[in-house]
Design a protein around this motif. Structure first.
Motif, PDB file in Angstrom:
ATOM      1  N   GLN A 171       0.823  -1.204   0.000  1.00 32.08           N
ATOM      2  CA  GLN A 171       0.000   0.000   0.000  1.00 32.08           C
ATOM      3  C   GLN A 171       0.864   1.264   0.000  1.00 32.08           C
TER       4      GLN A 171
ATOM      5  N   TYR B  37     -12.125  -4.928   1.904  1.00 33.86           N
ATOM      6  CA  TYR B  37     -10.705  -4.928   1.534  1.00 33.86           C
ATOM      7  C   TYR B  37     -10.166  -6.310   1.103  1.00 33.86           C
TER       8      TYR B  37
ATOM      9  N   ASP C 102      -7.050  -9.027  -6.747  1.00 33.24           N
ATOM     10  CA  ASP C 102      -5.701  -8.673  -7.231  1.00 33.24           C
ATOM     11  C   ASP C 102      -4.970  -9.917  -7.724  1.00 33.24           C
TER      12      ASP C 102
ATOM     13  N   GLY D  32       4.408 -10.848   4.330  1.00 37.61           N
ATOM     14  CA  GLY D  32       4.730 -10.990   5.743  1.00 37.61           C
ATOM     15  C   GLY D  32       3.603 -11.740   6.447  1.00 37.61           C
TER      16      GLY D  32
ATOM     17  N   ASP E 167       1.510 -11.009   8.657  1.00 37.71           N
ATOM     18  CA  ASP E 167       0.223 -10.338   8.923  1.00 37.71           C
ATOM     19  C   ASP E 167      -0.807 -10.519   7.808  1.00 37.71           C
TER      20      ASP E 167
ATOM     21  N   VAL F  48       8.279  -8.170  11.671  1.00 37.84           N
ATOM     22  CA  VAL F  48       9.176  -7.218  12.338  1.00 37.84           C
ATOM     23  C   VAL F  48       8.339  -6.400  13.310  1.00 37.84           C
TER      24      VAL F  48
ATOM     25  N   LYS G 269       3.068   1.218   9.438  1.00 42.47           N
ATOM     26  CA  LYS G 269       3.082   2.551   8.831  1.00 42.47           C
ATOM     27  C   LYS G 269       2.248   3.527   9.636  1.00 42.47           C
TER      28      LYS G 269
HETATM   29  P1  TYM Z   1       1.127  -3.651   3.443  1.00 46.45           P
HETATM   30  O1  TYM Z   1       1.228  -2.491   2.519  1.00 46.45           O
HETATM   31  O2  TYM Z   1       0.628  -3.417   4.819  1.00 46.45           O
HETATM   32  O3  TYM Z   1       2.547  -4.343   3.595  1.00 46.45           O
HETATM   33  C1  TYM Z   1       3.309  -4.737   2.458  1.00 46.45           C
HETATM   34  C2  TYM Z   1       4.042  -6.024   2.767  1.00 46.45           C
HETATM   35  O4  TYM Z   1       4.875  -5.843   3.909  1.00 46.45           O
HETATM   36  C3  TYM Z   1       4.594  -6.854   4.869  1.00 46.45           C
HETATM   37  N1  TYM Z   1       4.735  -6.282   6.207  1.00 46.45           N
HETATM   38  C4  TYM Z   1       5.530  -6.776   7.151  1.00 46.45           C
HETATM   39  N2  TYM Z   1       6.353  -7.831   7.164  1.00 46.45           N
HETATM   40  C5  TYM Z   1       7.054  -8.060   8.296  1.00 46.45           C
HETATM   41  N3  TYM Z   1       6.955  -7.274   9.406  1.00 46.45           N
HETATM   42  C6  TYM Z   1       6.129  -6.206   9.438  1.00 46.45           C
HETATM   43  N4  TYM Z   1       6.056  -5.441  10.517  1.00 46.45           N
HETATM   44  C7  TYM Z   1       5.366  -5.912   8.268  1.00 46.45           C
HETATM   45  N5  TYM Z   1       4.472  -4.947   7.951  1.00 46.45           N
HETATM   46  C8  TYM Z   1       4.094  -5.194   6.690  1.00 46.45           C
HETATM   47  C9  TYM Z   1       3.157  -7.270   4.600  1.00 46.45           C
HETATM   48  O5  TYM Z   1       2.894  -8.564   5.088  1.00 46.45           O
HETATM   49  C10 TYM Z   1       3.094  -7.189   3.096  1.00 46.45           C
HETATM   50  O6  TYM Z   1       3.596  -8.372   2.513  1.00 46.45           O
HETATM   51  N6  TYM Z   1      -2.992  -6.103   2.016  1.00 46.45           N
HETATM   52  C11 TYM Z   1      -1.578  -5.896   1.716  1.00 46.45           C
HETATM   53  C12 TYM Z   1      -1.338  -5.397   0.306  1.00 46.45           C
HETATM   54  C13 TYM Z   1      -1.959  -6.216  -0.773  1.00 46.45           C
HETATM   55  C14 TYM Z   1      -1.539  -7.496  -1.220  1.00 46.45           C
HETATM   56  C15 TYM Z   1      -2.407  -7.834  -2.286  1.00 46.45           C
HETATM   57  C16 TYM Z   1      -0.511  -8.351  -0.826  1.00 46.45           C
HETATM   58  C17 TYM Z   1      -3.033  -5.864  -1.526  1.00 46.45           C
HETATM   59  N7  TYM Z   1      -3.298  -6.846  -2.461  1.00 46.45           N
HETATM   60  C18 TYM Z   1      -2.286  -9.079  -2.953  1.00 46.45           C
HETATM   61  C19 TYM Z   1      -0.391  -9.584  -1.502  1.00 46.45           C
HETATM   62  C20 TYM Z   1      -1.267  -9.912  -2.559  1.00 46.45           C
HETATM   63  C21 TYM Z   1      -1.041  -4.857   2.688  1.00 46.45           C
HETATM   64  O7  TYM Z   1      -1.743  -4.069   3.244  1.00 46.45           O
HETATM   65  O8  TYM Z   1       0.301  -4.828   2.754  1.00 46.45           O
END
Ligand code: TYM
Length: 332
Positions: A9, A126, A133, A145, A147, A185, A197
């Motif tokens: 995102q 969502y 996607d 990740g 989550d 993380v 974020k």
């Molecule tokens: P988003 O934007 O929150 O995060 C992007 C990617 O980063 C990983 N991530 C983490 N990994 C380890 N530790 C953390 N603290 C951490 N924070 C975020 C997330 O797991 C992700 O891989 N819904 C998704 C975006 C999305 C998506 C998709 C992903 C939309 N369509 C289709 C895969 C397939 C999201 O909000 O990611």
């Protein structure tokens, strides 16, 4: 052909968790899979985004993907809103997924908080857009990740129900790829909360755009406990901050966490933090330099996104046509 789809995102503050938990892993998958990497701007607006900041952040995430080593010549980098099929398939999935399934999503509960009545409908739906996607391209593997695991389980349920409802074997059942020593993380201020974020404290995360001073300062101020560092991961119980910082070290150094424990066993956090800061700088600086170089040439980044969207539309169109036939949408 196995196909990777993953997304980030563009909501500002791309951080070390996004990099170590996701983007960096994508780089290693490029030789084995055909890949689509998406800046999910439609997901971003499920919560309010200032328009100019959204556009800037979309470029920044695309630049980060390229700076990390994704090759836009061989693979596709694009922003979601530029391929209308995502919204079209998401609508169909809104009619496949059940309210009860979405009610169980922990991310919605966290993000909506106490004021559910005031959350956007988009925030609730969502995960259906996320399923769209991936399945718009018949993606088979999704590197993310920790989550995102629950959302991918929902994607599997949607694919299965669509296939069952219409008596077809059309959508693949996707495989999550959650690997590496940084799948979750945690915040630098609280080892039990995810690095995010949206955390109000900037000291909770290392942003990909932080300069050397900021990175060193944040690591210096990171929460710790009063004990020396443990000799093994078995001693991480009850020590979430030690587990997190040593996990970050391991991921940055690309070595097993056990080796990091072996190296720092019995030492104070202060010594370790200095080494962690040096390592973080050495690992991130080249990527940050490349990101800055790319951001100085927005028309180049826009060109990559435009080209990626055109290629993505080409892959999506035949899938959408087939979906329309399966559902019974007349294509006169
Ligand atoms: P988003 O934007 O929150 O995060 C992007 C990617 O980063 C990983 N991530 C983490 N990994 C380890 N530790 C953390 N603290 C951490 N924070 C975020 C997330 O797991 C992700 O891989 N819904 C998704 C975006 C999305 C998506 C998709 C992903 C939309 N369509 C289709 C895969 C397939 C999201 O909000 O990611």
């Amino acid at each position: 052909m196995d196909r990777i789809f993953s997304g980030v995102q563009p909501t500002g503050n791309l951080h070390l968790g996004n990099y170590l938990g996701a983007i960096r892993n994508w780089v290693s998958l490029q030789d084995r899979f055909e890949c689509l990497f998406c800046v999910v701007d439609m997901h971003a607006i499920t919560t309010w985004q200032e328009p100019a900041a959204l556009a800037a952040s979309t470029r920044e995430v695309a630049a980060a993907m390229m700076a990390a080593g994704i090759d836009p010549g061989r693979h596709i980098i694009f922003n979601q809103s530029q391929v209308p099929g995502h919204a079209e398939l998401a609508w169909i999935f809104n009619c496949v997924a059940r309210m009860g399934w979405l009610n169980r999503m922990t991310q919605f509960k966290e993000k909506a908080g106490k004021n559910r009545e005031n959350a956007s409908v988009g925030l609730f739906a969502y995960p259906n857009l996320m399923a769209a996607d991936i399945l718009l391209y018949k993606g088979t593997h999704v590197p993310v990740g920790e989550d995102q695991k629950q959302h991918l389980e929902l994607t599997r349920d949607i694919a299965q129900k669509f296939n069952n409802d219409f008596g077809v074997d059309f959508f693949p059942i996707v495989e999550p790829l959650i690997f590496g020593s940084a799948t979750r993380v945690m915040s630098l201020r609280d080892g039990t909360a995810k690095m995010s974020k949206s955390d109000a404290s900037d000291y909770s995360r290392i942003n990909m755009t932080d300069d050397a001073d900021a990175i060193a300062r944040k690591i210096r101020k990171a929460k710790t406990d009063p004990h020396p560092l443990p000799a093994s991961t078995d001693a991480f119980d009850g020590r979430p901050e030690a587990a997190n910082l040593m996990g970050i070290f391991a991921a940055l150094a690309d070595t097993p966490v056990e080796d990091v424990c072996g190296r720092f066993a019995g030492q104070p956090f202060s010594t370790f933090k200095q080494e962690l800061a040096d390592l973080a700088l050495a690992t991130l600086a080249p990527m940050q330099d490349e990101m800055r170089r790319l951001m100085a040439d927005p028309s180049h980044v826009d060109g990559v996104l435009r080209d990626g969207a055109a290629r993505a539309r080409g892959l999506a169109e035949p899938v959408l046509r087939e979906v329309q036939d399966i559902v019974g949408f007349l294509r006169p």
